[in-house]
Every structure is written in structure tokens, then in C-alpha cells.
Write a protein that holds these residues in place. Sequence first.
Motif, PDB file in Angstrom:
ATOM      1  N   ASP A   2       0.945  -1.223   0.093  1.00 41.43           N
ATOM      2  CA  ASP A   2      -0.063   0.017   0.139  1.00 41.43           C
ATOM      3  C   ASP A   2       0.863   1.330   0.041  1.00 41.43           C
ATOM      4  OD1 ASP A   2      -2.398  -1.199   0.000  1.00 41.43           O
ATOM      5  OD2 ASP A   2      -2.880  -1.173   1.855  1.00 41.43           O
ATOM      6  N   ILE A   5       2.148   1.816  -3.421  1.00 35.22           N
ATOM      7  CA  ILE A   5       0.982   2.351  -4.472  1.00 35.22           C
ATOM      8  C   ILE A   5       0.664   3.871  -3.954  1.00 35.22           C
ATOM      9  CG2 ILE A   5      -1.312   2.261  -5.020  1.00 35.22           C
ATOM     10  CD1 ILE A   5      -0.613  -0.971  -4.717  1.00 35.22           C
ATOM     11  N   SER A   6       0.630   4.451  -2.638  1.00 31.20           N
ATOM     12  CA  SER A   6       0.466   5.749  -2.446  1.00 31.20           C
ATOM     13  C   SER A   6       1.360   6.662  -2.715  1.00 31.20           C
ATOM     14  CB  SER A   6       0.039   5.625  -0.848  1.00 31.20           C
ATOM     15  OG  SER A   6       1.318   5.438  -0.242  1.00 31.20           O
ATOM     16  N   ALA A   9       1.066   6.987  -6.617  1.00 29.52           N
ATOM     17  CA  ALA A   9      -0.124   7.752  -6.897  1.00 29.52           C
ATOM     18  C   ALA A   9      -0.013   9.241  -6.504  1.00 29.52           C
ATOM     19  CB  ALA A   9      -1.275   7.119  -6.163  1.00 29.52           C
ATOM     20  N   ILE A  56      -7.331  -0.803  -2.318  1.00 31.91           N
ATOM     21  CA  ILE A  56      -6.219  -0.220  -3.265  1.00 31.91           C
ATOM     22  C   ILE A  56      -6.778   1.171  -4.028  1.00 31.91           C
ATOM     23  CG2 ILE A  56      -5.111  -0.719  -5.407  1.00 31.91           C
ATOM     24  CD1 ILE A  56      -3.808  -2.140  -3.325  1.00 31.91           C
ATOM     25  N   VAL A  60      -5.014   4.756  -3.704  1.00 31.29           N
ATOM     26  CA  VAL A  60      -4.730   5.403  -5.074  1.00 31.29           C
ATOM     27  C   VAL A  60      -5.384   6.801  -4.753  1.00 31.29           C
ATOM     28  CG1 VAL A  60      -5.093   5.282  -7.345  1.00 31.29           C
ATOM     29  CG2 VAL A  60      -4.424   3.282  -6.356  1.00 31.29           C
TER      30      VAL A  60
END
Length: 83
Positions: A2, A5-6, A9, A56, A60
Motif C-alpha cells: 500500500d 502504491i500511495s 499515486a 487499493i 490510490v
Amino acid sequence: MDLIISLLAGALGGNIAGALLKKFSMGTLWNSIVGILGGALGTRLLGMLGIDLGGILGVVAGGTVGGGVLMAIIGVIKGAMKK
């Protein structure tokens, strides 16, 4: 996972904000760096507020919005300091 991904993003959000707000853009590199920081903060803030947008998708969304917002704030501050 996570976190990664953050951060990605956030970089995306910072660059999107830079493209939309050309007056406050700091260039691709700095938009990305500030966006990464904003992405981490945005995702963390959503988690602390108890807002869950669905795994998810939430990571994002939090990363992208956080990255864009922080890039815009830093851009405004940088512009004000030039005056």
C-alpha cells in the motif's frame, strides 16, 4: 505494498496538478518529489480519519489527491516568496 502504491499515486497526483496549474508547477522532478510526500500524507490522513474507499482504490485516491494538493500548496508558497 500500500505504501508503494500511495507514493506512486502521489507522484502522479503531483504531476497532474503541475500540468493543470502551470503557474504553480515546479517541474517534473519537484512535482514528483512533493507529490510523493503528499501521497504518503494523504493516504495516512484518510486512514486516521477512518475513511475507507475500498482497499487499493482508497490508497490510490488518497495518494493522488494528497500529492496534488501538497504540490499546489507548495507551488503557491513558492510563488508568493518570489514576490
